[in-house]
Design an enzyme around this catalytic site. Structure first.
Site, short mmCIF file in Angstrom:
data_model
loop_
_atom_site.label_atom_id
_atom_site.label_comp_id
_atom_site.label_asym_id
_atom_site.label_seq_id
_atom_site.Cartn_x
_atom_site.Cartn_y
_atom_site.Cartn_z
N LYS A 1 -28.38 -41.04 -21.63
CA LYS A 1 -29.06 -42.11 -22.38
C LYS A 1 -29.96 -41.54 -23.48
CE LYS A 1 -27.78 -45.24 -19.26
NZ LYS A 1 -26.52 -45.90 -19.48
N CYS A 2 -29.55 -40.44 -24.05
CA CYS A 2 -30.36 -39.71 -25.03
C CYS A 2 -29.74 -39.89 -26.42
CB CYS A 2 -30.36 -38.23 -24.63
SG CYS A 2 -31.18 -37.10 -25.76
N GLY A 3 -30.57 -39.80 -27.43
CA GLY A 3 -30.05 -39.85 -28.80
C GLY A 3 -29.08 -38.72 -29.09
N LEU A 4 -29.16 -37.65 -28.30
CA LEU A 4 -28.27 -36.50 -28.48
C LEU A 4 -27.01 -36.58 -27.61
CD1 LEU A 4 -31.02 -33.71 -28.55
CD2 LEU A 4 -29.86 -34.77 -30.50
N THR A 5 -26.89 -37.63 -26.81
CA THR A 5 -25.76 -37.77 -25.90
C THR A 5 -24.40 -37.65 -26.60
OG1 THR A 5 -27.08 -39.07 -24.36
CG2 THR A 5 -24.70 -39.27 -24.14
#
Length: 160
Positions: A35-39
């Site tokens: 659930k990360c912007g970097l996912t």
């Protein structure tokens, strides 16, 4: 002196993964989150894995919920996020801690062997550690370093 192959970690399915099984291979260990912007880096990691696995690259994703609760799910949820959304086929470990008192021994080793800037703590999701065929860490990469930016270092490690 320790090396990557001295460690064991459980898979996402709870089965022991003996890292000695990867002896002689180049290994990229990445702490991950769904659930990360970097996912979306999962996509780039999978592309690297597909491009280089036949030459000896192994990627190990290690889910971690220590950064803004960005990996809140259980094993089934994590597996679904990785497989359904990104087609991940490289090994994924159980959810672990990468900092603090509960740090998994593998990450304690990686952080010491490949220190970070200012501190050795893992600063965010998708910190990457490249380990050579000899089991020794070569380099640590920042979370924002895109998987494609590792190609030259992976090529060099595979050719060593």
């Amino acid at each position: 002196m320790s090396q990557l192959y001295d460690f064991e970690i459980n898979s996402l399915q709870g089965k022991p993964m003996n890292l000695a099984d990867y002896a002689g291979k180049v290994v990229l260990v990445v702490n991950t989150a769904s659930k990360c912007g970097l996912t979306p880096q999962y996509e780039g990691l999978q592309a690297l894995y597909e491009q280089y696995r036949d030459r000896g690259l192994v990627i190990i994703g290690a889910p971690c919920n220590q950064f803004a609760n960005q990996e809140p799910g259980d094993a089934g949820t994590i597996q679904g996020e990785c497989l359904i959304n990104y087609g991940v086929s490289f090994p994924i470990t159980e959810k672990i801690e990468v900092n603090g008192k509960g740090t998994h021994p593998l990450f304690a080793y990686l952080k010491k062997a490949a220190p970070g800037t200012l501190t050795n703590a893992v600063k965010w999701n998708f910190t990457k550690f490249l380990v050579g065929k000899d089991g020794q860490p070569i380099k640590r990469y920042a979370p924002t370093t895109k998987p494609g930016q590792l190609v030259a270092d992976i090529e060099a490690a595979l050719s060593a």
